[in-house]
Design a protein around this motif. Structure first.
Motif, PDB file in Angstrom:
ATOM      1  N   HIS A 113      70.296  40.707 111.881  1.00 48.37           N
ATOM      2  CA  HIS A 113      69.334  41.701 111.433  1.00 48.37           C
ATOM      3  C   HIS A 113      67.873  41.438 111.798  1.00 48.37           C
ATOM      4  N   ASP A 123      73.855  45.543 102.931  1.00 47.47           N
ATOM      5  CA  ASP A 123      74.875  46.262 103.692  1.00 47.47           C
ATOM      6  C   ASP A 123      76.151  46.370 102.863  1.00 47.47           C
ATOM      7  N   VAL A 182      72.580  55.105 108.123  1.00 46.89           N
ATOM      8  CA  VAL A 182      73.949  55.324 108.585  1.00 46.89           C
ATOM      9  C   VAL A 182      73.915  55.677 110.066  1.00 46.89           C
ATOM     10  N   ASN A 183      75.065  55.615 110.697  1.00 44.54           N
ATOM     11  CA  ASN A 183      75.177  56.054 112.076  1.00 44.54           C
ATOM     12  C   ASN A 183      74.867  57.552 112.170  1.00 44.54           C
ATOM     13  N   HIS A 210      75.530  50.883 112.263  1.00 38.48           N
ATOM     14  CA  HIS A 210      75.825  51.435 110.938  1.00 38.48           C
ATOM     15  C   HIS A 210      77.004  52.401 110.958  1.00 38.48           C
ATOM     16  N   HIS A 213      79.385  50.241 108.187  1.00 40.61           N
ATOM     17  CA  HIS A 213      78.761  49.954 106.901  1.00 40.61           C
ATOM     18  C   HIS A 213      77.546  50.856 106.747  1.00 40.61           C
ATOM     19  N   PHE A 214      77.045  50.960 105.525  1.00 39.34           N
ATOM     20  CA  PHE A 214      75.768  51.637 105.315  1.00 39.34           C
ATOM     21  C   PHE A 214      74.786  50.638 104.729  1.00 39.34           C
ATOM     22  N   HIS A 215      73.521  50.884 104.989  1.00 43.08           N
ATOM     23  CA  HIS A 215      72.443  49.954 104.657  1.00 43.08           C
ATOM     24  C   HIS A 215      71.607  50.578 103.539  1.00 43.08           C
TER      25      HIS A 215
END
Length: 348
Positions: A113, A123, A182-183, A210, A213-215
């Motif tokens: 990161h 995450d 997110v993506n 992402h 996973h989401f951040h």
């Protein structure tokens, strides 16, 4: 003469320390700074004190990749993860698999990161927790499942469920959460399918990666005078031209020219807020168990003052005028090289 020589030696040691890579110093710390909780600097250029660990196992979560020692965060961040795990379970999500939060004292990481440096990022895997406890080996080797087709940048329909949407909505519902990264494919899926109240979509920001996973990012917390806030997210639900930009060729075009070094690979202690030296040098708690979060009031850091917060001038933050504001999940940012969307082409 001896005193003068000692003084010169001290200056040499201080200069050498200032030039050391911050990632090596912070990455070498196994326990947090046993002083009051506070974040210093920016999400991608700072550190934090008074960190606590999320337990490796809870009734509605399991921590992953334990060997990385990144289960640490500001107490408010850890409390929020546990709250999300409970309330998401009530919504029908089987439980959270928790990825990287921060190192014990934050700072740049040895790998991975650009952000996660001040204890306010976490995450969460988009893979639901299984109905059994994972072994340490499984937690190291189990692969998260990508939700996005890397060629089309769209969600893989057979993998996405309404439960994923409810999980993100629940995370966005908390006032302290400022952004969820997110993506772009996931953001588009939400834009295309969410009905009724769509106000929470404003917090969900598209960014590279992402996809598995989401951040979650929360704002600067009380007692952190040296913490640098981000700009508020743009108005609206984000389902506009700024999202359409991610589905052009421009964001995915390979960079040209010589590769630039990653910020973590060149960031020295002199690059960080001055308070980070005190955070690095602060004593450790007696054990990891003593600072594993067990609900509000679970640590005694409040009795120990935090180091003096640096002035704003210590860690300048600049805007990037070439980046579409709505596409830039990290604006404003420190003047170091971290990944950012490329400028929108003039003819788009």
């Amino acid at each position: 003469m001896a005193a003068a020589t000692l003084g010169l030696v001290g200056l040499d040691i201080q200069a050498a320390s200032a030039s050391e890579l911050a990632k090596d110093l912070f990455g070498g710390k196994k326990l947090p700074a046993a002083i009051a909780p506070a974040s210093y600097g920016f999400y991608s250029k700072g550190c934090f004190s008074g960190g606590v660990a999320i337990a490796t196992d809870g009734p509605t979560w399991q921590a992953m990749r334990l060997s990385r020692n990144r289960r640490w965060g500001h107490p408010k961040m850890i409390a929020l993860i546990e709250k999300l795990s409970r309330e998401a379970a009530a919504d029908g999500w089987p439980g959270l698999l928790v990825g990287d939060i921060s190192q014990p004292r934050g700072g740049p990481m040895l790998t991975g990161h650009a952000s996660h440096q001040i204890g306010l990022d976490a995450d969460i895997w988009l893979t639901p927790m299984p109905d059994r406890r994972l072994s340490p080996t499984e937690r190291e080797n189990m692969s998260a499942v990508s939700m996005v087709n890397e060629k089309t940048h769209r969600v893989i329909e057979k993998r996405w469920t309404p439960a994923h949407t409810r999980l993100l909505e629940r995370a966005a519902s908390y006032p302290e959460v400022e952004r969820i990264l997110v993506n772009p494919g996931i953001k588009k899926k939400l834009c295309d399918t969410v009905t009724g109240d769509r106000s929470w979509l404003r917090k969900v920001r598209p960014f590279w990666g992402h996809d598995y996973h989401f951040h979650v990012r929360i704002g600067c917390q009380p007692g952190s005078q040296g913490c640098k806030e981000q700009d508020a997210t743009p108005r609206g639900d984000g389902c506009d031209k700024s999202l359409a930009w991610w589905f052009t060729e421009e964001p995915w075009r390979p960079a040209t020219g010589p590769a630039k070094p990653r910020a973590r690979d060149i960031m020295t202690m002199s690059s960080l807020p001055k308070a980070c030296r005190a955070v690095l040098d602060a004593p450790s708690p007696t054990s990891e168990a003593a600072v594993t979060y067990h609900g509000p009031g679970g640590s005694d850091y409040a009795a120990t003052p935090a180091p003096q917060a640096p002035s704003v001038a210590d860690t300048p933050v600049i805007a990037d005028p070439g980046t579409p504001a709505a596409a830039n999940a990290f604006a404003p940012r420190p003047s170091v090289d971290i990944p950012l969307p490329r400028p929108r082409p003039a003819n788009k």
